[in-house]
Motif scaffolding. Structure first.
Motif, PDB file in Angstrom:
ATOM      1  N   GLU A 222       0.865  -1.106   0.020  1.00 55.60           N
ATOM      2  CA  GLU A 222      -0.062   0.003   0.089  1.00 55.60           C
ATOM      3  C   GLU A 222       0.887   1.074   0.129  1.00 55.60           C
ATOM      4  N   PHE A 223       1.857   1.213   0.872  1.00 59.57           N
ATOM      5  CA  PHE A 223       2.779   2.424   0.862  1.00 59.57           C
ATOM      6  C   PHE A 223       3.626   2.685  -0.569  1.00 59.57           C
ATOM      7  N   ALA A 224       4.194   1.366  -1.255  1.00 56.40           N
ATOM      8  CA  ALA A 224       4.813   1.492  -2.408  1.00 56.40           C
ATOM      9  C   ALA A 224       3.749   2.069  -3.544  1.00 56.40           C
ATOM     10  N   ALA A 225       2.515   1.700  -3.391  1.00 56.91           N
ATOM     11  CA  ALA A 225       1.517   2.199  -4.362  1.00 56.91           C
ATOM     12  C   ALA A 225       1.457   3.617  -4.523  1.00 56.91           C
ATOM     13  N   ALA A 226       1.713   4.227  -3.080  1.00 50.80           N
ATOM     14  CA  ALA A 226       1.723   5.846  -2.961  1.00 50.80           C
ATOM     15  C   ALA A 226       3.110   6.455  -3.067  1.00 50.80           C
ATOM     16  N   GLY A 227       4.070   5.478  -3.603  1.00 49.29           N
ATOM     17  CA  GLY A 227       5.438   6.137  -4.031  1.00 49.29           C
ATOM     18  C   GLY A 227       6.442   5.927  -2.793  1.00 49.29           C
ATOM     19  N   LEU A 228       6.115   5.331  -1.662  1.00 52.14           N
ATOM     20  CA  LEU A 228       6.863   5.222  -0.286  1.00 52.14           C
ATOM     21  C   LEU A 228       7.515   3.839  -0.238  1.00 52.14           C
ATOM     22  N   ASP A 229       8.868   3.805  -0.587  1.00 55.00           N
ATOM     23  CA  ASP A 229       9.342   2.442  -0.368  1.00 55.00           C
ATOM     24  C   ASP A 229      10.530   2.519   0.668  1.00 55.00           C
ATOM     25  N   ASP A 230      10.883   3.347   1.234  1.00 55.42           N
ATOM     26  CA  ASP A 230      11.899   3.390   2.174  1.00 55.42           C
ATOM     27  C   ASP A 230      11.155   3.398   3.493  1.00 55.42           C
ATOM     28  N   ILE A 231      10.577   2.142   4.003  1.00 49.20           N
ATOM     29  CA  ILE A 231       9.888   2.040   5.212  1.00 49.20           C
ATOM     30  C   ILE A 231      10.893   1.093   6.243  1.00 49.20           C
ATOM     31  N   PRO A 232      11.211   1.796   7.362  1.00 48.97           N
ATOM     32  CA  PRO A 232      11.743   0.931   8.338  1.00 48.97           C
ATOM     33  C   PRO A 232      10.875  -0.120   8.989  1.00 48.97           C
ATOM     34  N   VAL A 233      11.547  -1.143   9.185  1.00 48.60           N
ATOM     35  CA  VAL A 233      10.512  -2.306  10.185  1.00 48.60           C
ATOM     36  C   VAL A 233      11.378  -2.855  11.166  1.00 48.60           C
ATOM     37  N   VAL A 234      10.902  -2.814  12.478  1.00 46.63           N
ATOM     38  CA  VAL A 234      11.395  -3.084  13.698  1.00 46.63           C
ATOM     39  C   VAL A 234      10.469  -4.376  14.121  1.00 46.63           C
ATOM     40  N   THR A 235      11.018  -5.592  14.511  1.00 44.70           N
ATOM     41  CA  THR A 235      10.369  -6.706  14.983  1.00 44.70           C
ATOM     42  C   THR A 235      10.900  -6.981  16.514  1.00 44.70           C
ATOM     43  N   ARG A 236      10.010  -7.674  17.286  1.00 43.74           N
ATOM     44  CA  ARG A 236      10.364  -8.225  18.429  1.00 43.74           C
ATOM     45  C   ARG A 236       9.717  -9.869  18.568  1.00 43.74           C
ATOM     46  N   HIS A 237      10.782 -10.734  19.180  1.00 41.66           N
ATOM     47  CA  HIS A 237      10.280 -12.016  19.067  1.00 41.66           C
ATOM     48  C   HIS A 237       9.267 -12.376  20.301  1.00 41.66           C
ATOM     49  N   ILE A 238       9.263 -11.510  21.224  1.00 39.02           N
ATOM     50  CA  ILE A 238       7.961 -11.702  22.131  1.00 39.02           C
ATOM     51  C   ILE A 238       7.033 -10.545  22.347  1.00 39.02           C
ATOM     52  N   ASN A 239       5.994 -10.632  22.321  1.00 38.61           N
ATOM     53  CA  ASN A 239       4.707  -9.813  22.026  1.00 38.61           C
ATOM     54  C   ASN A 239       4.321  -9.573  23.648  1.00 38.61           C
ATOM     55  N   ASP A 240       5.213  -8.824  24.368  1.00 38.71           N
ATOM     56  CA  ASP A 240       4.526  -8.188  25.669  1.00 38.71           C
ATOM     57  C   ASP A 240       4.765  -6.829  25.710  1.00 38.71           C
ATOM     58  N   HIS A 241       4.118  -6.277  26.789  1.00 37.35           N
ATOM     59  CA  HIS A 241       4.520  -4.697  27.148  1.00 37.35           C
ATOM     60  C   HIS A 241       5.745  -4.417  27.066  1.00 37.35           C
ATOM     61  N   ASP A 242       6.567  -5.002  27.613  1.00 37.07           N
ATOM     62  CA  ASP A 242       8.133  -4.462  27.802  1.00 37.07           C
ATOM     63  C   ASP A 242       8.669  -4.449  26.328  1.00 37.07           C
ATOM     64  N   THR A 243       8.570  -5.482  25.594  1.00 36.46           N
ATOM     65  CA  THR A 243       9.295  -5.709  24.360  1.00 36.46           C
ATOM     66  C   THR A 243       8.628  -4.707  23.029  1.00 36.46           C
ATOM     67  N   CYS A 244       7.177  -4.608  23.526  1.00 35.18           N
ATOM     68  CA  CYS A 244       6.602  -3.681  22.536  1.00 35.18           C
ATOM     69  C   CYS A 244       7.194  -2.085  22.502  1.00 35.18           C
ATOM     70  N   LEU A 245       7.278  -1.906  24.034  1.00 35.96           N
ATOM     71  CA  LEU A 245       7.786  -0.435  24.464  1.00 35.96           C
ATOM     72  C   LEU A 245       9.124  -0.279  23.914  1.00 35.96           C
ATOM     73  N   SER A 246      10.026  -1.198  24.048  1.00 37.98           N
ATOM     74  CA  SER A 246      11.320  -1.140  23.776  1.00 37.98           C
ATOM     75  C   SER A 246      11.492  -1.278  22.035  1.00 37.98           C
ATOM     76  N   ALA A 247      10.510  -1.789  21.330  1.00 38.28           N
ATOM     77  CA  ALA A 247      10.401  -1.923  19.975  1.00 38.28           C
ATOM     78  C   ALA A 247      10.275  -0.138  19.398  1.00 38.28           C
ATOM     79  N   ALA A 248       9.166   0.221  20.105  1.00 45.07           N
ATOM     80  CA  ALA A 248       8.848   1.693  19.792  1.00 45.07           C
ATOM     81  C   ALA A 248       9.854   2.795  20.187  1.00 45.07           C
ATOM     82  N   ARG A 249      10.618   2.244  21.166  1.00 40.47           N
ATOM     83  CA  ARG A 249      11.858   3.224  21.486  1.00 40.47           C
ATOM     84  C   ARG A 249      12.780   3.069  20.441  1.00 40.47           C
TER      85      ARG A 249
END
Length: 360
Positions: A222-249
């Motif tokens: 969807e982003f590429a269709a709007a001409g947006l290609d350089d999209i950073p992606v961050v992942t976390r192996h565990i989906n709990d509050h602390d890891t989600c907060l650290s991913a956002a940071r």
């Protein structure tokens, strides 16, 4: 001294009724008068008779009366993750009144000794809840040769399946950010691979976890269709509050220029909201955020998110498995049914036109 009848047959003989009548008092009470059932249960209690032997009944009916739910997370996750709670509630609803219990099989994220753990479960069939392609727990469940339903992932196998179209489902959230005018967007996702990776990721084509892969793909398209290609992606192996907060940071401190974050789970989005609050970043004035799942907390906070029917998914998986078990016991031929449920985008209050990014 009252004679203690310890078997169904001896209790039936003492009361002068058939063994079927005693059995019906426990298993089919609707087939007896209230008076007869009460007389049998009262006599059983007085004689210390606990009721028909469940093992004998299972041998006779070829059922043990339990549906397995294979979870490749720690057991606590099933009760802490809101989407999983809703899914299990749906499964429980599907089994209500069926004389079938649920047996949780918490395999955990480790793949050690998968066959032993799954092999010990006493079950009539199993729902495999969201595992990676090639996961040994799935192979162990298939080796049991009991009816099996895959929920969410892996996709593309010739197995009974219940899920959603993740790739299409996330597109409205990505489109909402584009339509609002955002051009500097990041993505937060939970794990894409069986092997642990926490941090930035670029190549997802070989990801074994199809749900997250398809959500990231759908958003990127969807982003590429709007001409947006350089999209950073961050992942976390565990989906709990602390890891989600650290991913956002990690994402927002590395890329302070971002004006929007698309998240593949509501838990990730809640982590972004908490980080924004810590840093004094206004949402959506300085940062727009979208989630995915439609959990109650996210909706109460006004999160813009994709709502998937987690409870309905559990109900559909439970009903499908019960039907497959009935067919299996009747030696009836079956196909691999496939149910794809609808999702909706909830606009919420966390997306607006981009403004100048916050400077700490």
């Amino acid at each position: 001294m009252v004679k203690r009848a310890r078997t169904l047959a001896s209790l039936a003989a003492e009361l002068g009724v058939s063994r079927t009548t005693v059995s019906n008092a426990y298993n089919h009470p609707d087939q007896l008068s209230a008076e007869t059932r009460e007389r049998i249960l009262r006599a059983a209690a007085a004689r210390g008779y606990p009721g028909p032997d469940p093992m004998a009944r299972s041998l006779r009916t070829r059922r043990v009366g339990s549906l397995g739910v294979l979870l490749t997370e720690h057991l606590s996750y099933a009760f802490e993750d809101a989407a999983s709670v809703d899914f299990l509630a749906g499964l429980a609803e599907a089994t209500s009144g069926t004389e079938s219990a649920l047996t949780l099989i918490p395999a955990g994220p480790s793949e050690d000794d998968a066959s032993a753990l799954v092999g010990r479960a006493v079950i009539d069939g199993v729902v495999v809840y969201s595992v990676a392609e090639g996961d040994p727990h799935l192979a162990a469940a298939q080796a049991r040769q009991v009816p099996l339903v895959v929920c969410d992932q892996p996709k593309g196998l010739e197995l009974p399946f219940v899920g959603i179209d993740d790739r299409a489902a996330i597109r409205p959230a990505a489109r909402a950010l584009v339509d609002a005018g955002h051009t500097r967007i990041g993505i937060l996702a939970i794990r894409l691979h069986r092997e642990r990776h926490d941090g930035f990721i670029t190549d997802i084509d070989d990801a074994e976890l199809h749900v997250q892969r398809e959500r990231v793909r759908g958003a990127r398209e969807e982003f590429a269709a709007a001409g947006l290609d350089d999209i950073p992606v961050v992942t976390r192996h565990i989906n709990d509050h602390d890891t989600c907060l650290s991913a956002a940071r990690e994402l927002l401190t590395t890329h302070p220029e971002l004006t929007a974050v698309l998240c593949t789970t509501d838990s990730m989005a809640l982590g972004v909201l908490d980080f924004a609050h810590e840093q004094g970043i206004d949402v959506p004035g300085e940062l727009s955020v979208t989630g995915f799942d439609g959990i109650r907390t996210a909706l109460l906070l006004g999160l813009s998110t994709v709502i998937q029917p987690n409870k309905a998914k559990g109900e559909a998986a439970g009903r499908m498995l019960l039907q497959l078990i009935d067919a299996h016991l009747a030696d009836a031929p079956t196909t691999a049914p496939r149910v794809i449920l609808e999702t909706t985008y909830h606009p919420g209050r966390t997306v607006s036109a981009p403004r100048a990014p916050h400077t700490p």
